[in-house]
Structures are given as C-alpha cells and as structure tokens.
Design an enzyme around this catalytic site. Structure first.
Site, PDB file in Angstrom:
ATOM      1  N   LYS A   1      18.926   7.619 -16.234  1.00 30.39           N
ATOM      2  CA  LYS A   1      18.868   8.530 -17.659  1.00 30.39           C
ATOM      3  C   LYS A   1      19.065  10.002 -17.913  1.00 30.39           C
ATOM      4  CE  LYS A   1      16.138   9.734 -21.786  1.00 30.39           C
ATOM      5  NZ  LYS A   1      14.694   8.444 -22.693  1.00 30.39           N
TER       6      LYS A   1
ATOM      7  N   ASP B   1       6.297   7.452 -29.450  1.00 31.89           N
ATOM      8  CA  ASP B   1       7.557   7.169 -30.017  1.00 31.89           C
ATOM      9  C   ASP B   1       7.528   5.424 -29.918  1.00 31.89           C
ATOM     10  OD1 ASP B   1       9.889   7.660 -31.312  1.00 31.89           O
ATOM     11  OD2 ASP B   1      10.949   8.037 -29.733  1.00 31.89           O
TER      12      ASP B   1
HETATM   13  P1  ADP Z   1      16.452   7.908 -26.278  1.00 30.50           P
HETATM   14  O1  ADP Z   1      15.516   9.049 -25.463  1.00 30.50           O
HETATM   15  O2  ADP Z   1      17.726   8.169 -25.837  1.00 30.50           O
HETATM   16  O3  ADP Z   1      15.543   7.469 -26.807  1.00 30.50           O
HETATM   17  P2  ADP Z   1      16.148   5.530 -24.278  1.00 30.50           P
HETATM   18  O4  ADP Z   1      15.486   5.687 -22.840  1.00 30.50           O
HETATM   19  O5  ADP Z   1      15.016   5.078 -25.487  1.00 30.50           O
HETATM   20  O6  ADP Z   1      16.883   7.200 -24.667  1.00 30.50           O
HETATM   21  O7  ADP Z   1      16.725   5.021 -23.462  1.00 30.50           O
HETATM   22  C1  ADP Z   1      18.181   4.826 -24.745  1.00 30.50           C
HETATM   23  C2  ADP Z   1      18.495   2.758 -25.022  1.00 30.50           C
HETATM   24  O8  ADP Z   1      19.239   3.228 -23.330  1.00 30.50           O
HETATM   25  C3  ADP Z   1      17.250   1.925 -25.058  1.00 30.50           C
HETATM   26  O9  ADP Z   1      16.913   1.673 -25.890  1.00 30.50           O
HETATM   27  C4  ADP Z   1      17.577   0.792 -24.174  1.00 30.50           C
HETATM   28  O10 ADP Z   1      18.841   0.196 -24.490  1.00 30.50           O
HETATM   29  C5  ADP Z   1      18.523   1.432 -23.063  1.00 30.50           C
HETATM   30  N1  ADP Z   1      17.390   1.396 -21.539  1.00 30.50           N
HETATM   31  C6  ADP Z   1      17.359   3.129 -21.589  1.00 30.50           C
HETATM   32  N2  ADP Z   1      16.106   2.622 -19.966  1.00 30.50           N
HETATM   33  C7  ADP Z   1      16.794   1.643 -20.032  1.00 30.50           C
HETATM   34  C8  ADP Z   1      15.935   0.690 -18.735  1.00 30.50           C
HETATM   35  N3  ADP Z   1      15.082   0.931 -18.500  1.00 30.50           N
HETATM   36  N4  ADP Z   1      16.255  -0.901 -18.784  1.00 30.50           N
HETATM   37  C9  ADP Z   1      17.532  -1.600 -19.750  1.00 30.50           C
HETATM   38  N5  ADP Z   1      17.774  -0.434 -20.429  1.00 30.50           N
HETATM   39  C10 ADP Z   1      17.838   0.638 -20.968  1.00 30.50           C
END
Ligand code: ADP
Ligand code: MG
Length: 373
Positions: free
Chosen positions: A123, A228
């Site tokens: 991320k 959130d």
């Molecule tokens: P943001 O801060 O941009 O909302 P998120 O951490 O919510 O970021 O991640 C965005 C998207 O990426 C999530 O809705 C999910 O679909 C995917 N995602 C994030 N982390 C994971 C993970 N550990 N495993 C699988 N999918 C993930």
C-alpha cells in the site's frame, strides 16, 4: 499513479547514492539545490554526479525545478516509491511487484511477492499533493515546510497505519498481518476476499451484522475507533473460518483514540455506516446496535501502546493538523517551472508524477518486475 519499477534494473549504485542524497536534502529543502545533492552524495568528480542526476531525471525519479533563487531538484513520487521498494527488496520482504489491485484518492495498492512466492499487498500512501502556488501564498507553509510536504504526510500516514495494524494484529483483531514499512509504503498480507460493498445477499446477515458490531465495540474497549468503518474497508473472506470470522478490516490511517474529543460522533458514524449498509443492501434492520455511552468502555489501551511503539501523541496531533490543513488547501495547478533534465525530450517533460494518477490503474499486467538487489 503508475509504479515505475523498470528503472530498478538499470540504475547504478552511484545513481542510487544521488537519489538518496536528494531524499536527505528534501528534509530541509522543498527544492534541493544541485550543489547540496553533490555535497551529500559525496561522489568524486562533478561530472559523474551530473550523469547520475540526468539518469534519475530521465527515469522521473527526480524532477528539475527552477525557482526564483536557485536551480535544484525535488524527489518525485516515483523516486520515493523507488527508495521504499528498494528498502523492501534489501530486507527481502519484496522480490517482485505485480498488478495494481486498488486505487484510492490517497493510496495505490499493488500485489507483490517475496522470494518464496508469498503474495502480499503493497500500500503506497499518497497524501498532501500541495501545489507550489498555495505554498507561496501561505507563509506558514514556508515556515513549517515539513508539515506541508506530501512526502512527510504520506510517510506519517503509512507509519500510523502500520503501527495500528501491528497493535491490532498482535491483539487478535481480524486485520491483515503487517509485514514491513518503509517511508510512505507498507507491506501486509493479502486478504483472500472481496470488499463488503460487493455483497448483494448473505445467507445469515444477522450473524455478520453482530460480528461487525462486536468488532466496533471490542475496538473501543481497546481504546480505539476506526473512523472509516464502511463497506469498502471490510473484506469478506472467500472462505470464512467461522461465523465470527468472516471478515478482515483494513485501512487505519484515520483511526483515533477513545479519548478524542469527537470519539462519540466517530463511534456512532461507524455504527451507522454498518446499519445503513445492511438495511440498503441486505434488507436487514436490527434494533440492536452499539451505543457509545453504554458500550464503549475501555478495558485496554491500544491507543497508548501505539504511542509507546513510536507513533507518539505529538505525531498523531501533527498528522491530524497537517491532514486537515492539506485538505483545506486542496489541490490546484502548479505554477512553478519544471524542466526535463535531458533537453529536447518533450515526452518526459510531461510525465509529472503528481498529475497523472487518474486512469492509470488496472493494467498492471506488464509491471511484473524484479527490483535490483
Ligand atoms: P484507501 O486508503 O485508498 O481506501 P485501502 O487500504 O482501503 O486504501 O485499500 C483499497 C482497496 O485495496 C481495498 O478496498 C481492497 O479492495 C484492496 N486492498 C487493500 N488492502 C488489501 C489487502 N491486505 N488484501 C486484499 N485487498 C486489499
Ligand atoms: Mg479504504
């Protein structure tokens, strides 16, 4: 935004040194003077450094900026990404970078793998894209340059998310396993599932509802509020472990302590989000839901533990202040002059990393790449 891993293959050690020097210089300079880069890099012979600078600018890892007083360079998002991925590669937490699986307003999500082929999630936090115009117009920004910097904000967001994920994971909460953190990036386990927003029916909504509400209450009992907690940040497992273990919660940079002045409001908002989703999408309504005054009783203090682990109260305050300032300022066009280092190559001049983050996603198939060791 595109993640450019191609440069990792051909950059030399000296290029890397110069890139690191630019990063170090940006701690105190919005635009790092070329002379300072040369000095920090400590490489002999100016011409050598010049070549490194050209290579880095060509790869869009740094960008030349001309301001009124001097010429210099700034690290681009691409350069910052590079440094983080290189650190992961050195620590053997990342071996290859694969497809982009998510793109948010303030983050990019990629699947990565380690040497053993274990798939994880990278991320990349992307916060505070503040324009030079607002920087110029606001003296405070110049005085507190650090708090206005996208690099600093994105790094704080990643640091905060990593610290909270670690504390939650260690206390048995259903969150991804935190694996590594460098700069504005974190590596965590890949959750085999899908965001709850994709759920249009469920065989037992009441069980899922109850366990989600229990999560909110248990989190509060540990001194925290997610802030959130919505259908985008709850991953439903493809293969639920049990009735109580059907989901994993992600995305914590906005998490606050139960002592926060707005704790009650945030708690209620998280609860209402779930109630609304269940009513709208799953046609499930329950009169039973957590209430702050009655249920949010502290029995443990993960908020304090996290502070102790490095994300101090002061950092939390700084982060919250910086985030709200940055959002107030918004993003507008930059008015500084940015020049491609390799003259005559128009194409690269346009490749500003801060503007092209729209429409660059979901086509990461060709980004399989091996970071240079
Ligand atoms: P943001 O801060 O941009 O909302 P998120 O951490 O919510 O970021 O991640 C965005 C998207 O990426 C999530 O809705 C999910 O679909 C995917 N995602 C994030 N982390 C994971 C993970 N550990 N495993 C699988 N999918 C993930
Ligand atoms: Mg999210």
């Amino acid at each position: 935004m595109k993640l450019n891993t191609a440069a990792m293959r051909y950059l030399s050690n000296d290029d890397f040194r110069v890139l690191t020097a630019t990063e170090m210089g940006s701690k105190n300079h919005e635009i790092v003077p070329t002379t300072l880069i040369v000095q920090i890099a400590g490489l002999r012979g100016g011409a050598g450094v010049g070549n490194c600078i050209s290579e880095l600018a060509k790869a869009n890892l740094i960008a030349r900026v001309k301001n009124a007083k001097y010429d210099g360079y700034r690290l681009t998002y691409g350069g910052y990404d590079y440094l983080a991925i290189k650190a992961f590669s050195n620590r053997r937490t990342v071996y290859s970078v694969g497809n982009q699986i998510g793109v948010g307003k303030e983050s990019d999500i990629f699947v990565v793998a380690n040497e053993k082929g274990r798939k994880c999630v990278l991320k990349i936090h992307r916060l505070g894209r503040i324009s030079f115009r607002s920087v110029k117009n606001n003296r405070d920004y110049l005085r507190n340059r650090q708090s206005a910097s996208w690099m600093y904000l994105s790094r704080l967001a990643a640091q905060k998310e990593f610290a909270f994920m670690k504390a939650l994971y260690e206390n048995g909460f259903p969150v991804p396993e935190p694996i590594d953190n460098s700069r504005h990036c974190i590596i965590m386990s890949l959750i085999p599932g899908f965001p709850m927003r994709q759920l249009s029916s469920h065989e037992d909504p009441s069980a899922l509802y109850s366990s989600l509400m229990s999560f909110i209450v248990r989190l509060a009992n540990h001194g925290l509020i997610h802030c959130d907690f919505n259908e985008f940040n709850i991953m439903i497992l493809d293969e639920p472990k049990s009735e109580d273990e059907q989901f994993v919660v992600i995305d914590f940079p906005q998490c606050v302590s139960l002592d926060h002045v707005d704790a009650e409001r945030y708690f209620k908002r998280d609860v209402d989000c779930i109630r609304r989703f269940f009513e709208k999408k799953l046609g499930y309504v329950s009169e039973d839901y957590p209430i702050f005054q009655r249920d949010a009783k502290r029995v443990a203090s993960l908020d304090i533990d996290v502070q102790a682990s490095g994300f101090s109260k002061k950092l939390v305050k700084e982060f919250e202040k910086a985030i709200s300032e940055s959002r107030e300022k918004g993003e507008d066009a930059t008015d500084h002059e940015e020049i491609g280092e390799h003259h005559g190559d128009k194409e690269d001049e346009e490749e500003d990393d801060e503007e092209d983050n729209e429409g660059e996603n979901e086509d990461g198939a060709d980004r399989e790449d091996e970071p240079q060791e």
